[in-house]
Scaffold this active site. Structure first.
Site, short mmCIF file in Angstrom:
data_model
loop_
_atom_site.label_atom_id
_atom_site.label_comp_id
_atom_site.label_asym_id
_atom_site.label_seq_id
_atom_site.Cartn_x
_atom_site.Cartn_y
_atom_site.Cartn_z
CG MET A 62 73.02 82.99 16.63
SD MET A 62 71.52 82.61 17.58
CE MET A 62 72.11 82.50 19.25
CE1 TYR B 208 62.29 83.11 13.98
CE2 TYR B 208 60.07 82.39 13.46
CZ TYR B 208 61.44 82.28 13.29
OH TYR B 208 61.94 81.34 12.43
CB SER C 58 74.89 77.07 15.11
OG SER C 58 74.96 76.95 13.71
N GLY C 59 73.69 74.34 15.53
CA GLY C 59 73.02 73.17 14.97
C GLY C 59 73.04 73.22 13.45
NE ARG D 40 80.19 83.55 20.19
CZ ARG D 40 79.48 84.14 21.14
NH1 ARG D 40 79.53 85.46 21.29
NH2 ARG D 40 78.72 83.42 21.94
P1 NDP Z 1 72.32 76.82 18.22
O1 NDP Z 1 71.67 77.14 19.51
O2 NDP Z 1 72.58 75.40 17.85
O3 NDP Z 1 73.72 77.60 18.16
C1 NDP Z 1 73.83 78.95 18.44
C2 NDP Z 1 75.03 79.49 17.70
O4 NDP Z 1 75.08 80.90 17.84
C3 NDP Z 1 76.35 78.96 18.22
O5 NDP Z 1 77.22 78.78 17.13
C4 NDP Z 1 76.84 80.08 19.11
O6 NDP Z 1 78.24 80.13 19.18
C5 NDP Z 1 76.35 81.28 18.36
N1 NDP Z 1 76.16 82.45 19.20
C6 NDP Z 1 75.45 82.54 20.35
N2 NDP Z 1 75.47 83.81 20.82
C7 NDP Z 1 76.21 84.52 19.94
C8 NDP Z 1 76.60 85.89 19.88
N3 NDP Z 1 76.23 86.77 20.80
N4 NDP Z 1 77.39 86.28 18.86
C9 NDP Z 1 77.78 85.40 17.91
N5 NDP Z 1 77.43 84.10 17.90
C10 NDP Z 1 76.66 83.67 18.92
O7 NDP Z 1 71.51 77.57 17.10
P2 NDP Z 1 70.72 77.07 15.82
O8 NDP Z 1 71.63 76.38 14.89
O9 NDP Z 1 69.49 76.41 16.25
O10 NDP Z 1 70.32 78.48 15.22
C11 NDP Z 1 71.32 79.41 14.83
C12 NDP Z 1 70.65 80.62 14.22
O11 NDP Z 1 69.98 80.21 13.04
C13 NDP Z 1 69.58 81.27 15.10
O12 NDP Z 1 69.65 82.66 14.91
C14 NDP Z 1 68.29 80.71 14.53
O13 NDP Z 1 67.18 81.53 14.77
C15 NDP Z 1 68.65 80.66 13.07
N6 NDP Z 1 67.85 79.71 12.29
C16 NDP Z 1 67.19 80.24 11.24
C17 NDP Z 1 66.44 79.46 10.42
C18 NDP Z 1 65.80 80.08 9.25
O14 NDP Z 1 64.95 79.46 8.63
N7 NDP Z 1 66.16 81.28 8.90
C19 NDP Z 1 66.23 78.04 10.71
C20 NDP Z 1 67.07 77.55 11.80
C21 NDP Z 1 67.81 78.38 12.58
P3 NDP Z 1 79.02 79.97 20.58
O15 NDP Z 1 79.09 78.51 20.86
O16 NDP Z 1 80.34 80.58 20.30
O17 NDP Z 1 78.22 80.71 21.63
#
Ligand code: NDP
Length: 372
Positions: free
Chosen positions: A282, A56, A180-181, A202
């Site tokens: 992600m 991170y 995602s969240g 996806r």
């Molecule tokens: P969630 O755990 O709620 O959701 C994860 C998401 O990622 C889902 O939409 C999932 O889709 C998708 N995903 C998982 N694996 C893959 C993959 N290999 N390829 C493509 N998509 C994938 O996540 P959050 O909403 O908590 O966080 C999402 C992202 O945002 C993370 O990377 C997190 O670190 C980042 N984030 C960044 C912040 C910032 O300040 N920059 C603040 C908050 C979050 P599926 O259901 O299809 O698997």
């Protein structure tokens, strides 16, 4: 003395390898500027896993403050706590208050903690569940901030509760990782603020499952939900043009949660002068940016990190959190689907670690939340 347990790590690695459940006791005499809290709920976010892995953007300091044999850190950046006692009478906090972290990386994966009174933020708990409050400060705030800073609403003074924009017709934004969240929050704020959204998900194993997810997001207020197979296909360009009246309505903002091909396709869907805001990666794939988009369409590629924003504007953050909690109270903001992880006193280390480990696996049914 209060008996407490915490998940800790003393070196970086996969959570299942490096996390340990540590038991300790907390003395009743805490410093006057501190509060003793018990955790009600704490969420497990992708960033927490990356922090434990050591990948991170920031590292947690390690210490032996809670009596671990080696300097350690408690993961977790989000949660809600109930104040058990305060160190001094001067504190504005009192027993029974609910607080969330004000400082970054405070370490929320524990049953109890002693925090500096300034490192927590009091929230009004009326009509809210621990899960709602525990999940307010990362995902919804990210969506809120990005839409406010880079959306058509940009330029409005930040730090004030948002009013509906009432834009004629609604301006478009597009996002991947829409389930995602953050994505779910962006859909809902977009709807509340008069924006229209194009949401990429996806493909699931079957068309029925993909359709069910599509309907779920439409239920949150999504205008268009596109499976990735369609989004990455040749036909998408024409389909997008049709949705946006031959391109006369342009997509002014893209939210990139994923990276890789999906991000490139997102960039191609944007209109002249639009911004692509990357906040997550992600897919773990880099973003390839076609030069034509930079040169001929002047697309802006920027990144967003909530931690930075919170540090820069703590007052704005407080207003934002209050605003979102209020929307939840009024029923205007739906809870993110959660995968509840029960953490009782005798819950075993292995069960907690296993629940954490799944966080970065795709196709999850909900966000992991420890419930105490
Ligand atoms: P969630 O755990 O709620 O959701 C994860 C998401 O990622 C889902 O939409 C999932 O889709 C998708 N995903 C998982 N694996 C893959 C993959 N290999 N390829 C493509 N998509 C994938 O996540 P959050 O909403 O908590 O966080 C999402 C992202 O945002 C993370 O990377 C997190 O670190 C980042 N984030 C960044 C912040 C910032 O300040 N920059 C603040 C908050 C979050 P599926 O259901 O299809 O698997």
């Amino acid at each position: 003395y209060t008996q407490a347990k915490a998940l800790v790590y003393s070196k970086h690695g996969e959570p299942s390898d490096v996390l340990k459940l540590h038991t300790h006791s907390i003395s009743p005499s805490i410093p006057s500027s501190s509060v003793l809290v018990r955790t009600l709920a704490a969420s497990v976010n992708p960033a927490d896993i990356n922090t434990v892995q050591g990948t991170y953007g920031s590292e947690q300091p390690m210490s032996s403050l809670i009596g671990t044999s080696e300097p350690s850190a408690v993961p977790g950046n989000e949660g809600v706590f109930e104040v058990v006692s305060t160190g001094g009478s001067s504190s504005s906090l009192k027993k029974g208050d609910w607080v969330i972290p004000a400082a970054q990386q405070i370490g929320t994966w524990r049953t109890h903690a002693v925090f500096g009174a300034n490192d927590v933020l009091k929230v009004e708990k009326d009509s809210l569940t621990p899960t709602q409050v525990a999940t307010v400060s990362v995902n919804p705030c990210t969506a809120y901030r990005i839409l406010r800073e880079y959306g058509p609403s940009a330029g409005l003074k930040t730090g004030l509760p948002m009013r509906p924009l009432e834009l004629g017709g609604g301006e478009w934004f597009a996002q991947n990782g829409a389930n995602s969240g953050v994505g779910r929050a962006a859909i809902q704020f977009g709807k509340l603020w008069g924006l229209r959204s194009i949401n990429v998900i996806r493909d699931r194993d079957s068309m029925e499952e993909t359709e069910a997810l599509r309907q779920e997001l439409i239920g949150l207020g999504a205008d268009v939900v596109v499976p990735e197979s369609q989004f990455l296909s040749r036909e998408w360009k024409d389909q997008l043009a049709e949705m946006t009246r031959g391109g006369r309505e342009q997509v002014g903002l893209g939210l990139n949660c994923v990276g890789g091909k999906s991000a490139t396709a997102l960039a191609r869907s944007l209109g002249e002068g639009a911004s692509l805001v990357s906040y997550g990666g992600m897919s773990k794939q880099p973003v390839a940016l076609p030069l034509g988009l930079l040169i001929f369409k002047d697309i802006r590629f920027v990144g967003f990190w909530l931690s930075k924003w919170n540090q820069k504007d703590p007052v704005g953050r407080k207003h934002m959190v209050d605003d979102i909690l209020n929307l939840m109270r009024l029923g205007h903001f739906k809870d993110v689907p959660v995968d509840e992880i029960e953490w009782k006193w005798d819950t075993e280390e292995a069960a907690l670690k296993e629940a954490v480990q799944g966080t970065l696996k795709g196709f999850r049914k909900g966000k992991g939340v420890f419930l105490f």
